[in-house]
Motif scaffolding. Structure first.
Motif, PDB file in Angstrom:
ATOM      1  N   GLU A 115     131.038 190.482  51.053  1.00 54.85           N
ATOM      2  CA  GLU A 115     129.599 189.967  51.117  1.00 54.85           C
ATOM      3  C   GLU A 115     129.033 190.624  49.963  1.00 54.85           C
ATOM      4  N   LEU A 118     130.123 188.844  46.699  1.00 52.71           N
ATOM      5  CA  LEU A 118     129.712 187.694  46.513  1.00 52.71           C
ATOM      6  C   LEU A 118     128.225 187.387  45.975  1.00 52.71           C
ATOM      7  N   ASP A 122     127.159 185.841  42.672  1.00 54.05           N
ATOM      8  CA  ASP A 122     126.063 184.838  42.502  1.00 54.05           C
ATOM      9  C   ASP A 122     125.112 185.205  41.592  1.00 54.05           C
ATOM     10  N   CYS A 130     132.725 183.803  42.785  1.00 50.80           N
ATOM     11  CA  CYS A 130     131.914 183.490  44.112  1.00 50.80           C
ATOM     12  C   CYS A 130     132.717 182.807  44.916  1.00 50.80           C
ATOM     13  N   SER A 131     133.493 181.778  44.362  1.00 49.53           N
ATOM     14  CA  SER A 131     134.249 180.897  45.512  1.00 49.53           C
ATOM     15  C   SER A 131     135.407 181.700  45.918  1.00 49.53           C
ATOM     16  N   CYS A 133     135.177 185.227  46.656  1.00 47.82           N
ATOM     17  CA  CYS A 133     134.660 185.674  47.833  1.00 47.82           C
ATOM     18  C   CYS A 133     134.219 184.696  48.894  1.00 47.82           C
ATOM     19  N   GLU A 134     133.874 183.487  48.692  1.00 47.22           N
ATOM     20  CA  GLU A 134     133.417 182.775  49.768  1.00 47.22           C
ATOM     21  C   GLU A 134     134.828 182.530  50.501  1.00 47.22           C
ATOM     22  N   ARG A 149     126.786 185.909  57.811  1.00 53.62           N
ATOM     23  CA  ARG A 149     127.113 184.882  56.886  1.00 53.62           C
ATOM     24  C   ARG A 149     126.901 183.522  56.883  1.00 53.62           C
ATOM     25  N   ALA A 153     125.262 182.094  53.560  1.00 50.83           N
ATOM     26  CA  ALA A 153     125.813 180.881  52.982  1.00 50.83           C
ATOM     27  C   ALA A 153     124.685 179.933  52.704  1.00 50.83           C
ATOM     28  N   LEU A 158     126.357 177.946  49.958  1.00 53.88           N
ATOM     29  CA  LEU A 158     127.631 177.843  50.044  1.00 53.88           C
ATOM     30  C   LEU A 158     128.032 176.894  51.269  1.00 53.88           C
ATOM     31  N   LEU A 161     131.280 177.641  53.730  1.00 57.28           N
ATOM     32  CA  LEU A 161     131.159 178.663  54.481  1.00 57.28           C
ATOM     33  C   LEU A 161     130.016 178.313  55.516  1.00 57.28           C
TER      34      LEU A 161
END
Length: 202
Positions: A115, A118, A122, A130-131, A133-134, A149, A153, A158, A161
């Motif tokens: 988290e 990300l 971001d 980012c992708s 971590c997502e 989360r 998102a 996101l 997510l």
């Protein structure tokens, strides 16, 4: 005077510049350079929120992040002082950032720190990170973290997510409806209520 028949002098290539056998070797060399205690080639410093300083290279920052690229291209304090204070990024998250920038290494990222990683990726628009971590956040979704989360998102756009989190919330709606984090978020952003209501059975 130029002698056309003279053989050119042999140039000896220093070992540090020897041909790279493969991409992995190149990345390993970059990591060795980053972690060298006598890193005289570094031309910039990142300072984490907990006071740790990381010598880095402007090129690496600018190559991966449009935000850093803009920062290093304009007459701002960070460019003049060759230092950027990451006031909301702790030591562990800076290490995750540098592992990725220098070697595309994501081994440090896990369900516990993804988290924060990300949020940092971001903010500095490092979209590939980012992708990654997502994806880790999706794999480690659980009832106890799904509301937090989902809100992340929603705020950061996101989509995947958010969809997976909503599905899990729907399956556990009795527990989710009493979550204080969700109630607080709805108070500050009423539009969330309409989204959440879609979790309830019709």
């Amino acid at each position: 005077m130029y002698a056309p028949n003279k053989e050119p002098d042999t140039i000896r290539v220093p070992s540090v510049l020897a041909p790279v056998k493969n991409f992995s070797d190149f990345l390993n060399r970059q990591m060795e350079l980053l972690h060298s205690r006598n890193n005289h080639h570094a031309d910039f410093v990142l300072r984490s929120s907990d006071g740790h300083k990381f010598p880095v290279h402007r090129f690496q920052l600018a190559a991966h992040s449009p935000v850093f690229a803009a920062m290093l291209s304009h007459d701002v304090r960070e460019k003049r002082t060759s230092r950027c204070d990451l006031i909301d990024v702790d030591k562990e998250t800076v290490e995750i950032l540098l592992d990725y920038l220098y070697a595309f290494n994501t081994a440090r990222i896990n369900g516990t720190n993804a988290e924060k990683a990300l949020a940092m990726a971001d903010k500095y628009e490092i979209m590939d990170l980012c992708s990654i971590c997502e994806g880790i956040l999706i794999k480690s979704l659980a009832v106890e973290n799904v509301v937090r989360r989902f809100i992340m998102a929603h705020q950061r756009g996101l989509k995947i997510l958010k969809e997976v989190a909503l599905r899990l919330m729907r399956q556990n709606i009795d527990v989710i409806g009493e979550d204080s984090v969700l109630q607080t978020a709805i108070q500050s952003e009423p539009a969330l209520l309409q989204i959440i209501m879609g979790c309830f059975p019709k």
